[in-house]
Scaffold this motif. Structure first.
Motif, mmCIF file in Angstrom:
data_model
loop_
_atom_site.group_PDB
_atom_site.id
_atom_site.type_symbol
_atom_site.label_atom_id
_atom_site.label_comp_id
_atom_site.label_asym_id
_atom_site.label_seq_id
_atom_site.Cartn_x
_atom_site.Cartn_y
_atom_site.Cartn_z
ATOM 1 N N LEU A 173 -5.574 -16.277 1.365
ATOM 2 C CA LEU A 173 -4.823 -16.337 0.114
ATOM 3 C C LEU A 173 -4.479 -17.760 -0.307
ATOM 4 O O LEU A 173 -4.587 -18.123 -1.481
ATOM 5 N N LEU A 174 -4.052 -18.584 0.641
ATOM 6 C CA LEU A 174 -3.689 -19.959 0.295
ATOM 7 C C LEU A 174 -4.912 -20.744 -0.166
ATOM 8 O O LEU A 174 -4.819 -21.577 -1.073
ATOM 9 N N ALA A 208 -2.841 -12.515 3.678
ATOM 10 C CA ALA A 208 -2.826 -11.813 2.397
ATOM 11 C C ALA A 208 -1.461 -11.875 1.730
ATOM 12 O O ALA A 208 -1.287 -11.368 0.621
ATOM 13 N N SER A 209 -0.487 -12.491 2.392
ATOM 14 C CA SER A 209 0.852 -12.666 1.835
ATOM 15 C C SER A 209 1.436 -13.917 2.463
ATOM 16 O O SER A 209 1.263 -14.146 3.671
ATOM 17 N N VAL A 221 10.285 -26.776 -4.032
ATOM 18 C CA VAL A 221 9.376 -25.767 -4.582
ATOM 19 C C VAL A 221 9.234 -24.624 -3.586
ATOM 20 O O VAL A 221 8.828 -24.841 -2.442
ATOM 21 N N ASP A 222 9.550 -23.414 -4.013
ATOM 22 C CA ASP A 222 9.306 -22.215 -3.213
ATOM 23 C C ASP A 222 8.134 -21.450 -3.815
ATOM 24 O O ASP A 222 8.133 -21.146 -5.019
ATOM 25 N N ILE A 223 7.150 -21.140 -2.985
ATOM 26 C CA ILE A 223 5.936 -20.468 -3.441
ATOM 27 C C ILE A 223 5.797 -19.155 -2.688
ATOM 28 O O ILE A 223 5.806 -19.138 -1.453
ATOM 29 N N ARG A 224 5.678 -18.065 -3.428
ATOM 30 C CA ARG A 224 5.435 -16.745 -2.838
ATOM 31 C C ARG A 224 4.177 -16.176 -3.469
ATOM 32 O O ARG A 224 4.115 -15.988 -4.691
ATOM 33 N N LEU A 225 3.180 -15.881 -2.642
ATOM 34 C CA LEU A 225 1.900 -15.370 -3.119
ATOM 35 C C LEU A 225 1.531 -14.100 -2.368
ATOM 36 O O LEU A 225 1.910 -13.927 -1.210
ATOM 37 N N SER A 226 0.765 -13.234 -3.042
ATOM 38 C CA SER A 226 0.360 -11.986 -2.397
ATOM 39 C C SER A 226 -0.981 -11.507 -2.941
ATOM 40 O O SER A 226 -1.271 -11.669 -4.130
ATOM 41 N N TRP A 227 -1.780 -10.940 -2.048
ATOM 42 C CA TRP A 227 -2.970 -10.175 -2.427
ATOM 43 C C TRP A 227 -2.714 -8.677 -2.319
ATOM 44 O O TRP A 227 -3.606 -7.884 -2.567
ATOM 45 N N LEU A 228 -1.520 -8.293 -1.926
ATOM 46 C CA LEU A 228 -1.270 -6.904 -1.546
ATOM 47 C C LEU A 228 -0.633 -6.082 -2.649
ATOM 48 O O LEU A 228 -0.831 -4.870 -2.714
ATOM 49 N N ARG A 318 4.215 -16.668 11.677
ATOM 50 C CA ARG A 318 4.090 -15.331 11.113
ATOM 51 C C ARG A 318 5.421 -14.873 10.536
ATOM 52 O O ARG A 318 6.495 -15.201 11.043
ATOM 53 N N PHE A 319 5.332 -14.108 9.449
ATOM 54 C CA PHE A 319 6.523 -13.484 8.896
ATOM 55 C C PHE A 319 7.241 -12.669 9.971
ATOM 56 O O PHE A 319 6.603 -12.083 10.858
#
Length: 333
Positions: A173-174, A208-209, A221-228, A318-319
């Motif tokens: 994802l990144l 994927a997240s 800067v806070d970045i939150r990305l997801s493929w889910l 890991r989360f």
């Protein structure tokens, strides 16, 4: 640019690059290159390409330029061979999978005097350029905090489904959406950003997240990305004097908020769709080649974001998985 190769005949070539080539370079001899001959021949029939080939090595002689739209891990190897042959390159993002790859290509291109451009399409979005102007003007005050929330269920019709995973070194994802986001942050805030936190959901494969925090002299800067799952797909910039909101699909609109919370919408002349940015990207490349100037995105200008990407993966954790943190009560007796 009389003879142009398009290397990789997947979705991005079909929907983005080839329509632009026909618009910007209608008289160019276009050669479509893909190891899947049927795919190349189908697109050649659709877009009137002169010929097809299975490998870029078969068409190096006499090329004025090439568009690389192949899987990520092939970008630098193919670009290196093209540059060595003196062929100018417009490459899909990300230019490489690591900063070291990009540095080597930058140095080679500089030594040969060959133009290499990167399709960092979002640099051409008028709303994004307006945000750059607002930030540079100090209109929001300082420091600025940014919340970038982006993503949705991965549904890109990739012709090479295995372009992530092992082929990308476990980067996912990144490397994909993040290449856009990190590039914009460097473009807006400069190359001195540092990674202070990075977490994702990888168990050894492609993430994927993810969550990343970047900090600079006057920003966080806070970045939150997801493929889910579908995200808010909005960037919010806040400073002591106000805020700006931008929906990433809004090419022509930003929302301004003053210190009292009153909002106004600012509209900027813009193309109608994301695909309409393709001719701007291609013209920038062609003009850079013709004039011997730097394209909007070159190996040098994308290196800071690639270094941020490396820094994220270097400190990958890991989360938390709270559903695993439970105590099992064992009955007695």
């Amino acid at each position: 640019m009389k003879r142009l190769a398009v290397i990789g005949c997947g979705a991005i070539a079909e929907s983005f690059h080839l329509p632009a080539v026909r618009s910007v370079l209608p008289d160019a001899e276009v050669i479509l290159v893909d190891p899947a001959a049927d795919r190349a021949e189908a697109l050649a029939a659709t877009f009137g390409a002169a010929s097809t080939a299975r490998s870029h090595r078969d068409v190096l002689d006499g090329l004025d330029g090439a568009i690389i739209a192949s899987p990520h891990h092939t970008h630098v190897p193919i670009a290196t061979e093209l540059v060595q042959a003196g062929v100018a390159v417009l490459c899909e993002k990300p230019l490489g999978t690591t900063a070291a790859e990009v540095e080597a290509l930058r140095d080679l291109a500089a030594s040969r005097g060959v133009t290499v451009a990167v399709n960092q399409t979002r640099r051409f979005i008028p709303a994004g350029r307006e945000i750059a102007r607002i930030l540079a003007s100090g209109q929001l005050g300082s420091p600025v905090t940014v919340h970038a929330n982006e993503g949705g269920k991965f549904d890109w019709p990739a012709a090479t489904p295995s372009m992530f995973g092992k082929r990308s070194g476990g980067r996912g994802l990144l490397l994909d959406i993040g290449a856009h986001v990190l590039d914009l942050m460097v473009d807006w805030f400069g190359p001195d950003l540092q990674v202070t936190d990075y977490r994702d959901d990888s168990f050894g494969g492609s993430e994927a997240s993810l969550f990343a925090r970047l900090e600079g002299p006057e920003c966080a800067v806070d970045i939150r990305l997801s493929w889910l799952a579908k995200q808010g797909n909005e960037y919010v910039f806040r400073g002591p004097k106000g805020a700006v909101r931008w929906g990433i699909y809004d090419l022509d609109t930003v929302v301004l908020e003053d210190a009292s919370g009153r909002r106004t919408t600012r509209r900027i002349p813009a193309p109608k769709s994301f695909a309409d940015l393709a001719p701007l990207v291609l013209r920038d490349f062609v003009d850079a080649v013709a004039g011997g100037t730097e394209p909007a995105a070159s190996p040098s200008t994308v290196l800071p974001s690639m270094r941020l990407m490396d820094a994220c993966y270097d400190r990958r954790t890991r989360f938390d998985l709270p559903w695993h943190a439970f105590r099992m009560e064992v009955p007695h007796g």
